[in-house]
Design a protein around this motif. Structure first.
Motif, PDB file in Angstrom:
ATOM      1  N   ILE A 172       0.803  -1.222   0.000  1.00  0.00           N
ATOM      2  CA  ILE A 172       0.000   0.000   0.000  1.00  0.00           C
ATOM      3  C   ILE A 172       0.838   1.274   0.000  1.00  0.00           C
ATOM      4  CG2 ILE A 172      -1.868  -1.190   1.195  1.00  0.00           C
ATOM      5  CD1 ILE A 172      -1.058   0.204   3.747  1.00  0.00           C
ATOM      6  N   SER A 173       2.155   1.152   0.092  1.00  0.00           N
ATOM      7  CA  SER A 173       3.009   2.334   0.137  1.00  0.00           C
ATOM      8  C   SER A 173       3.800   2.466  -1.152  1.00  0.00           C
ATOM      9  CB  SER A 173       3.960   2.241   1.334  1.00  0.00           C
ATOM     10  OG  SER A 173       4.895   3.293   1.310  1.00  0.00           O
ATOM     11  N   ASP A 174       4.104   3.703  -1.522  1.00  0.00           N
ATOM     12  CA  ASP A 174       4.955   3.958  -2.684  1.00  0.00           C
ATOM     13  C   ASP A 174       6.421   3.689  -2.349  1.00  0.00           C
ATOM     14  OD1 ASP A 174       2.761   4.749  -4.189  1.00  0.00           O
ATOM     15  OD2 ASP A 174       2.944   6.845  -3.564  1.00  0.00           O
ATOM     16  N   VAL A 175       6.711   3.593  -1.065  1.00  0.00           N
ATOM     17  CA  VAL A 175       8.074   3.366  -0.594  1.00  0.00           C
ATOM     18  C   VAL A 175       8.285   1.876  -0.368  1.00  0.00           C
ATOM     19  CG1 VAL A 175       9.699   3.825   1.278  1.00  0.00           C
ATOM     20  CG2 VAL A 175       8.160   5.627   0.492  1.00  0.00           C
ATOM     21  N   HIS A 176       9.454   1.376  -0.780  1.00  0.00           N
ATOM     22  CA  HIS A 176       9.755  -0.051  -0.579  1.00  0.00           C
ATOM     23  C   HIS A 176      10.601  -0.227   0.674  1.00  0.00           C
ATOM     24  CE1 HIS A 176      10.638  -4.241  -1.422  1.00  0.00           C
ATOM     25  NE2 HIS A 176      11.920  -3.975  -1.211  1.00  0.00           N
ATOM     26  N   PHE A 177      10.191  -1.169   1.512  1.00  0.00           N
ATOM     27  CA  PHE A 177      10.920  -1.485   2.737  1.00  0.00           C
ATOM     28  C   PHE A 177      11.561  -2.855   2.611  1.00  0.00           C
ATOM     29  CE2 PHE A 177       7.624   1.463   3.935  1.00  0.00           C
ATOM     30  CZ  PHE A 177       8.268   2.333   4.808  1.00  0.00           C
ATOM     31  N   ASN A 213       0.618   3.405  13.102  1.00  0.00           N
ATOM     32  CA  ASN A 213       1.298   4.690  12.928  1.00  0.00           C
ATOM     33  C   ASN A 213       2.235   4.668  11.731  1.00  0.00           C
ATOM     34  OD1 ASN A 213       0.055   5.910  15.121  1.00  0.00           O
ATOM     35  ND2 ASN A 213       1.663   5.311  16.563  1.00  0.00           N
ATOM     36  N   THR A 214       2.896   3.532  11.524  1.00  0.00           N
ATOM     37  CA  THR A 214       3.808   3.413  10.382  1.00  0.00           C
ATOM     38  C   THR A 214       3.045   3.487   9.066  1.00  0.00           C
ATOM     39  OG1 THR A 214       5.309   2.038  11.677  1.00  0.00           O
ATOM     40  CG2 THR A 214       5.519   1.939   9.278  1.00  0.00           C
ATOM     41  N   ILE A 215       1.923   2.789   8.986  1.00  0.00           N
ATOM     42  CA  ILE A 215       1.111   2.828   7.767  1.00  0.00           C
ATOM     43  C   ILE A 215       0.632   4.245   7.498  1.00  0.00           C
ATOM     44  CG2 ILE A 215      -1.088   2.072   6.785  1.00  0.00           C
ATOM     45  CD1 ILE A 215      -0.617  -0.627   8.210  1.00  0.00           C
ATOM     46  N   LEU A 216       0.220   4.965   8.542  1.00  0.00           N
ATOM     47  CA  LEU A 216      -0.244   6.338   8.370  1.00  0.00           C
ATOM     48  C   LEU A 216       0.886   7.269   7.943  1.00  0.00           C
ATOM     49  CD1 LEU A 216      -2.633   6.675  11.457  1.00  0.00           C
ATOM     50  CD2 LEU A 216      -3.256   6.311   9.060  1.00  0.00           C
ATOM     51  N   CYS A 217       2.114   6.953   8.366  1.00  0.00           N
ATOM     52  CA  CYS A 217       3.265   7.791   7.998  1.00  0.00           C
ATOM     53  C   CYS A 217       3.677   7.605   6.538  1.00  0.00           C
ATOM     54  CB  CYS A 217       4.461   7.461   8.901  1.00  0.00           C
ATOM     55  SG  CYS A 217       4.381   8.165  10.555  1.00  0.00           S
ATOM     56  N   PHE A 218       3.562   6.374   6.033  1.00  0.00           N
ATOM     57  CA  PHE A 218       4.157   6.067   4.737  1.00  0.00           C
ATOM     58  C   PHE A 218       3.156   5.722   3.643  1.00  0.00           C
ATOM     59  CE2 PHE A 218       7.837   5.575   7.442  1.00  0.00           C
ATOM     60  CZ  PHE A 218       8.861   6.073   6.666  1.00  0.00           C
ATOM     61  N   SER A 219       1.868   5.783   3.929  1.00  0.00           N
ATOM     62  CA  SER A 219       0.887   5.448   2.911  1.00  0.00           C
ATOM     63  C   SER A 219      -0.299   6.405   2.989  1.00  0.00           C
ATOM     64  CB  SER A 219       0.402   4.002   3.086  1.00  0.00           C
ATOM     65  OG  SER A 219      -0.644   3.718   2.177  1.00  0.00           O
ATOM     66  N   ASN A 220      -0.781   6.842   1.807  1.00  0.00           N
ATOM     67  CA  ASN A 220      -1.995   7.659   1.776  1.00  0.00           C
ATOM     68  C   ASN A 220      -3.237   6.806   1.506  1.00  0.00           C
ATOM     69  OD1 ASN A 220      -1.714   6.985  -0.898  1.00  0.00           O
ATOM     70  ND2 ASN A 220      -1.315   9.071  -1.628  1.00  0.00           N
ATOM     71  N   PRO A 278      -5.071   4.954   3.642  1.00  0.00           N
ATOM     72  CA  PRO A 278      -6.195   5.210   4.559  1.00  0.00           C
ATOM     73  C   PRO A 278      -6.980   6.465   4.179  1.00  0.00           C
ATOM     74  CG  PRO A 278      -4.260   4.547   5.789  1.00  0.00           C
ATOM     75  CD  PRO A 278      -3.805   4.757   4.373  1.00  0.00           C
ATOM     76  N   LEU A 279      -6.286   7.518   3.736  1.00  0.00           N
ATOM     77  CA  LEU A 279      -6.966   8.740   3.301  1.00  0.00           C
ATOM     78  C   LEU A 279      -7.811   8.479   2.059  1.00  0.00           C
ATOM     79  CD1 LEU A 279      -7.401  11.803   3.521  1.00  0.00           C
ATOM     80  CD2 LEU A 279      -5.324  12.114   2.165  1.00  0.00           C
ATOM     81  N   LYS A 280      -7.245   7.730   1.118  1.00  0.00           N
ATOM     82  CA  LYS A 280      -8.001   7.413  -0.099  1.00  0.00           C
ATOM     83  C   LYS A 280      -9.234   6.571   0.233  1.00  0.00           C
ATOM     84  CE  LYS A 280      -4.141   7.563  -3.389  1.00  0.00           C
ATOM     85  NZ  LYS A 280      -3.309   6.755  -4.311  1.00  0.00           N
ATOM     86  N   LEU A 281      -9.082   5.627   1.146  1.00  0.00           N
ATOM     87  CA  LEU A 281     -10.234   4.795   1.528  1.00  0.00           C
ATOM     88  C   LEU A 281     -11.346   5.658   2.111  1.00  0.00           C
ATOM     89  CD1 LEU A 281      -8.486   1.686   3.161  1.00  0.00           C
ATOM     90  CD2 LEU A 281      -9.657   1.794   0.950  1.00  0.00           C
ATOM     91  N   GLY A 282     -10.983   6.658   2.911  1.00  0.00           N
ATOM     92  CA  GLY A 282     -11.992   7.563   3.455  1.00  0.00           C
ATOM     93  C   GLY A 282     -12.694   8.358   2.364  1.00  0.00           C
ATOM     94  N   ILE A 283     -11.919   8.817   1.382  1.00  0.00           N
ATOM     95  CA  ILE A 283     -12.510   9.576   0.270  1.00  0.00           C
ATOM     96  C   ILE A 283     -13.436   8.685  -0.556  1.00  0.00           C
ATOM     97  CG2 ILE A 283     -11.983  10.760  -1.896  1.00  0.00           C
ATOM     98  CD1 ILE A 283      -9.387  11.736  -0.559  1.00  0.00           C
ATOM     99  N   TYR A 284     -12.961   7.476  -0.879  1.00  0.00           N
ATOM    100  CA  TYR A 284     -13.787   6.560  -1.682  1.00  0.00           C
ATOM    101  C   TYR A 284     -15.066   6.191  -0.929  1.00  0.00           C
ATOM    102  CZ  TYR A 284      -9.529   5.990  -4.438  1.00  0.00           C
ATOM    103  OH  TYR A 284      -8.422   6.206  -5.208  1.00  0.00           O
ATOM    104  N   ALA A 285     -14.950   5.963   0.385  1.00  0.00           N
ATOM    105  CA  ALA A 285     -16.131   5.624   1.181  1.00  0.00           C
ATOM    106  C   ALA A 285     -17.128   6.779   1.182  1.00  0.00           C
ATOM    107  CB  ALA A 285     -15.726   5.268   2.604  1.00  0.00           C
ATOM    108  N   GLY A 286     -16.620   8.014   1.251  1.00  0.00           N
ATOM    109  CA  GLY A 286     -17.491   9.186   1.209  1.00  0.00           C
ATOM    110  C   GLY A 286     -18.201   9.324  -0.127  1.00  0.00           C
ATOM    111  N   ILE A 287     -17.461   9.095  -1.215  1.00  0.00           N
ATOM    112  CA  ILE A 287     -18.069   9.178  -2.549  1.00  0.00           C
ATOM    113  C   ILE A 287     -19.145   8.102  -2.709  1.00  0.00           C
ATOM    114  CG2 ILE A 287     -17.614   8.861  -5.016  1.00  0.00           C
ATOM    115  CD1 ILE A 287     -14.854  10.099  -4.532  1.00  0.00           C
ATOM    116  N   LEU A 288     -18.826   6.882  -2.259  1.00  0.00           N
ATOM    117  CA  LEU A 288     -19.770   5.774  -2.384  1.00  0.00           C
ATOM    118  C   LEU A 288     -21.041   6.039  -1.581  1.00  0.00           C
ATOM    119  CD1 LEU A 288     -20.369   2.946  -3.461  1.00  0.00           C
ATOM    120  CD2 LEU A 288     -19.232   2.009  -1.436  1.00  0.00           C
ATOM    121  N   SER A 289     -20.887   6.481  -0.342  1.00  0.00           N
ATOM    122  CA  SER A 289     -22.068   6.747   0.485  1.00  0.00           C
ATOM    123  C   SER A 289     -22.868   7.927  -0.064  1.00  0.00           C
ATOM    124  CB  SER A 289     -21.657   7.012   1.937  1.00  0.00           C
ATOM    125  OG  SER A 289     -20.840   8.162   2.028  1.00  0.00           O
ATOM    126  N   GLY A 290     -22.167   8.932  -0.621  1.00  0.00           N
ATOM    127  CA  GLY A 290     -22.869  10.063  -1.229  1.00  0.00           C
ATOM    128  C   GLY A 290     -23.672   9.636  -2.445  1.00  0.00           C
TER     129      GLY A 290
END
Length: 268
Positions: free
Chosen positions: A146-151, A219-226, A228-240
């Motif tokens: 889910i991150s653009d950064v490789h670990f 916390n690590t996922i929130l630091c290095f991946s957007n 969760p933010l996209k999921l919130g936006i998609y959920a908002g669009i779907l519910s709307g």
């Protein structure tokens, strides 16, 4: 003039492990072609760890001690160690001997070959149970998906950076919630990885409970991946969109419905 290696050691309630760590590490440091400083960061220990460290500092001028007023966490301790380190290279490691001091000569050779970031990748952890190994592998798989950064899978808090990289980390990575091993892997500069087998904890027990590990992972996922933010936006669009569909359906089928039903549904 000899170069200096700064060894930063995070300490939290490690009174039983510290003597063994010191007796094991000191001869190795003194055998290196570089000079050294041993920088212990006491992360608000509630046992005799600080007293033991102060005794070491009195006996050996190369030992330095930083003491926190309370427990701020492992990441904060490593950042503080980087802040106060003065060496040409900086190694961060734990005091329980799961990060083998025997790897220090290999780290020095990697520095002398021109590398500025050295990630230590664990091949095996004798003291970790099946559940911890599975969850650790699952975490790295998820964050890489889910991150653009490789670990590097199984990269640990055992790592080394040059003075120039340490200055970048000190000046530009001051977030309150941080994932230092992730920053180290993605800060740039010439990088290499060294494999090691984690030793058996010499004393005490792990300070990371499953709850702390879960919070740390989130916390690590929130630091290095957007994501969760996209999921919130998609959920908002779907519910709307679903709400608009219900609105239209209600307007076209309001005949026969109780009085005020369509108004309430449309407003909702």
């Amino acid at each position: 003039m000899k170069k200096v290696l700064s060894v930063v050691v995070s300490v939290y309630n490690e009174e039983q492990a510290l003597p063994a760590f010191y007796e094991t590490t000191r001869p190795i440091l003194e055998s290196l072609p570089w000079d050294y400083e041993l920088l212990f960061v006491d992360d608000g220990s509630r046992d005799r760890s600080l007293s033991i460290l102060e005794e070491m500092a009195e006996e050996n001028s190369r030992v330095k001690v930083i003491s926190f007023s309370r427990n701020f966490g492992h990441e904060a301790a490593m950042i503080a160690g980087l802040d106060y380190s003065t060496g040409d290279g900086v190694v961060c490691m734990d005091a329980d001997l799961q990060h083998p001091p025997e790897c220090l000569p290999r780290i020095i050779r990697a520095f002398e070959e021109g590398n500025e970031v050295i990630s230590m990748v664990r091949t095996r952890n004798k003291s970790a149970g099946l559940i911890k190994n599975i969850t650790s592998s699952g975490f790295y798989w998820l964050i890489n998906c889910i991150s653009d950064v490789h670990f590097e899978p199984n990269a640990s808090d055992f790592f080394a950076v040059s003075r120039s990289v340490a200055e970048v980390l000190k000046g530009n990575y001051r977030e309150k919630v941080r994932f230092l091993r992730g920053y180290v892997q993605n800060v740039g500069f010439q990088k290499t990885t060294l494999e090691y087998e984690a030793g058996v904890r010499v004393a005490g027990e792990s300070k990371y409970s499953l709850k702390k590990l879960f919070i740390f992972s989130v916390n690590t996922i929130l630091c290095f991946s957007n994501m969760p933010l996209k999921l919130g936006i998609y959920a908002g669009i779907l519910s709307g969109a679903a709400g608009m569909a219900v609105l239209v359906y209600t307007l076209f089928t309001r005949q026969g419905a109780p009085s005020g039903y369509a108004t309430i549904v449309v407003l909702i």
